[in-house]
Enzyme design. Structure first.
Site, PDB file in Angstrom:
ATOM      1  N   SER A   1       0.840  -1.206   0.000  1.00  0.00           N
ATOM      2  CA  SER A   1       0.000   0.000   0.000  1.00  0.00           C
ATOM      3  C   SER A   1       0.875   1.256   0.000  1.00  0.00           C
ATOM      4  O   SER A   1       0.593   2.206  -0.738  1.00  0.00           O
ATOM      5  CB  SER A   1      -0.969  -0.003   1.177  1.00  0.00           C
ATOM      6  OG  SER A   1      -0.300   0.005   2.410  1.00  0.00           O
TER       7      SER A   1
ATOM      8  N   ASP B   1       6.720   3.208   6.623  1.00  0.00           N
ATOM      9  CA  ASP B   1       6.569   2.523   5.340  1.00  0.00           C
ATOM     10  C   ASP B   1       6.711   3.493   4.174  1.00  0.00           C
ATOM     11  O   ASP B   1       7.459   3.245   3.224  1.00  0.00           O
ATOM     12  CB  ASP B   1       5.200   1.841   5.256  1.00  0.00           C
ATOM     13  CG  ASP B   1       4.998   0.844   6.378  1.00  0.00           C
ATOM     14  OD1 ASP B   1       5.945   0.631   7.150  1.00  0.00           O
ATOM     15  OD2 ASP B   1       3.886   0.291   6.462  1.00  0.00           O
TER      16      ASP B   1
END
Ligand code: ADP
Ligand code: MG
Length: 396
Positions: free
Chosen positions: A130, A182
């Protein structure tokens, strides 16, 4: 899939050629787990797997989303950019466009676009497919929308802004209240380097990862379990309780402010036994992460590996976020000669482990860990020998 094949797939889907192509990587965290929201550092690196995005303008005032990984396609009018229901995958892209506009008021979509995504990060494995998708979209559309206020800054600041756009998209359009690691790793990654990042201040350092004759091996549990928001929020609350109780003897904002020396002095202030274990993990993990970075700089890879293993033990016994699948993988890995260290990576319960394995031991590692894992859990593990790659980039 080659980039040429992606170009052909775009032409086949839309009947005209792609104008531009971008790539953003997934990531793996080498050490520093559950330290981010405690004011501590993490140590991720970008992978050579990631998400590609091909785009071309269209004449139709519409955004067309396709992915070579997903059957659903979406057509969204430029005038109707808002979160789509039912966990639509286009939210990870659409959100970035919306956030770019809000963070950079001068930015505007001047036409419709045809978009095609392709990803080779295993989705939902905790390697951040994602974030790769968000960062690749943010990179492409800060350019297309002329968000000059972020592009005119220096390259590092621009990449940090791409990460912040991606994180805001994840919060608002995917409903996942993730930290910054991330997206930051995907944006700031550097080939053969890991990123020593303070998630609170966003200060960071690229540290060379020189692993002569050793590989980073990622093993996927394929477990359906994951760290749900309830278990995550419990950990956040328990750490906060520890901060409150410690603050009666030594005022602190975050557990990460405590050295291991401080810990000896303040630990008795924590009366709640669960909060005590959570805090002991965080203090230890912050120290291990700092020690691991120093070990890597000195070329002491064996010690780095030992710290990874100690990290897993602490996540298993004190933070209690490993679960039977991750434990089965790590505990099997520790038995293989030529494994320097192995630990869970990501939030926990499911997802992947990360291991340092000598080249000559890789086949034995896959065979033994795969067999032990299947015997213990009934599941089949997957193995990826990771290459540490660059952060987001325009390819064509
Ligand atoms: P991860 O740990 O891989 O980030 P997430 O659940 O956070 O797992 O994100 C996975 C979701 O991201 C997918 O269900 C999908 O909605 C979206 N996604 C990721 N990669 C792609 C892609 N290549 N094409 C379309 N959607 C994608
Ligand atoms: Mg994700």
């Amino acid at each position: 899939m080659t980039t040429q094949e992606m170009m052909s797939a775009f032409e086949q889907a839309y009947g005209h050629k792609a104008e531009k192509m971008y790539f953003a990587p997934g990531r793996v965290n080498l050490i520093g787990e559950h330290t981010d929201y405690n004011g501590g550092c993490v140590f991720p690196c970008a992978l050579s797997f990631g998400a590609w995005l091909l785009i071309a303008k269209n004449e139709d005032q519409v955004l067309r989303f396709r992915s070579l990984n997903m059957p659903q396609t979406y057509n969204i009018a430029l005038s109707a950019i808002c979160p789509q229901p039912d966990k639509a995958w286009c939210n990870y892209a659409l959100g970035c466009l919306d956030i770019i506009k809000r963070r950079h008021p001068e930015a505007a979509l001047k036409s419709g676009y045809d978009l095609l995504y392709y990803g080779n990060v295993p989705a939902g494995a905790g390697l951040s497919s994602s974030a790769a998708m968000e960062v690749v979209t943010a990179r492409a559309f800060t350019e297309e929308m002329s968000a000059v206020s972020c592009q005119s800054s220096d390259d590092k600041a621009y990449r940090t802004e791409l990460a912040l756009i991606g994180q805001a998209c994840e919060h608002e359009y995917a409903g996942v209240m993730c930290g910054i690691m991330d997206q930051f790793a995907s944006a700031q990654g550097k080939k053969d380097h890991a990123i020593y990042l303070n998630c609170d201040t966003l200060e960071f350092e690229h540290v060379p990862v020189k692993l002569d004759g050793i590989k980073v091996v990622i093993t996927n549990t394929h477990s359906p379990h994951h760290l749900d928001s309830g278990a995550y929020n419990d950990r956040v609350r328990q750490c906060k309780l520890a901060v409150e109780q410690i603050s009666k003897v030594k005022p602190i904002k975050f557990l990460a402010e405590l050295t291991e020396e401080d810990w000896k002095e303040v630990q008795s202030a924590i009366t709640d036994p669960i909060a005590f274990k959570r805090a002991r993990h965080v203090v230890g993990e912050v120290a291990r992460t700092a020690a691991a970075v120093e070990a890597l700089k000195r070329g002491e890879i064996a010690y780095f590996g030992e710290l990874m293993t100690a990290s897993h033990v602490s996540l298993r016994d004190d933070y209690e976020v490993t679960g039977p699948e991750l434990d089965a993988l790590a505990e099997a890995a520790w038995q293989v000669e030529g494994v320097l260290g192995s630990r869970m990576t990501g939030g926990g319960f499911g997802g992947c482990t990360v291991s340092l394995v000598k080249d000559e031991a890789i086949e034995q590692f896959k065979a033994f860990v795969g067999k032990e894992y299947e015997e213990k859990t009934g599941l089949k593990a997957d193995f990826y020998v990771a290459e540490i790659g660059d952060g987001v980039a325009r390819l064509a």
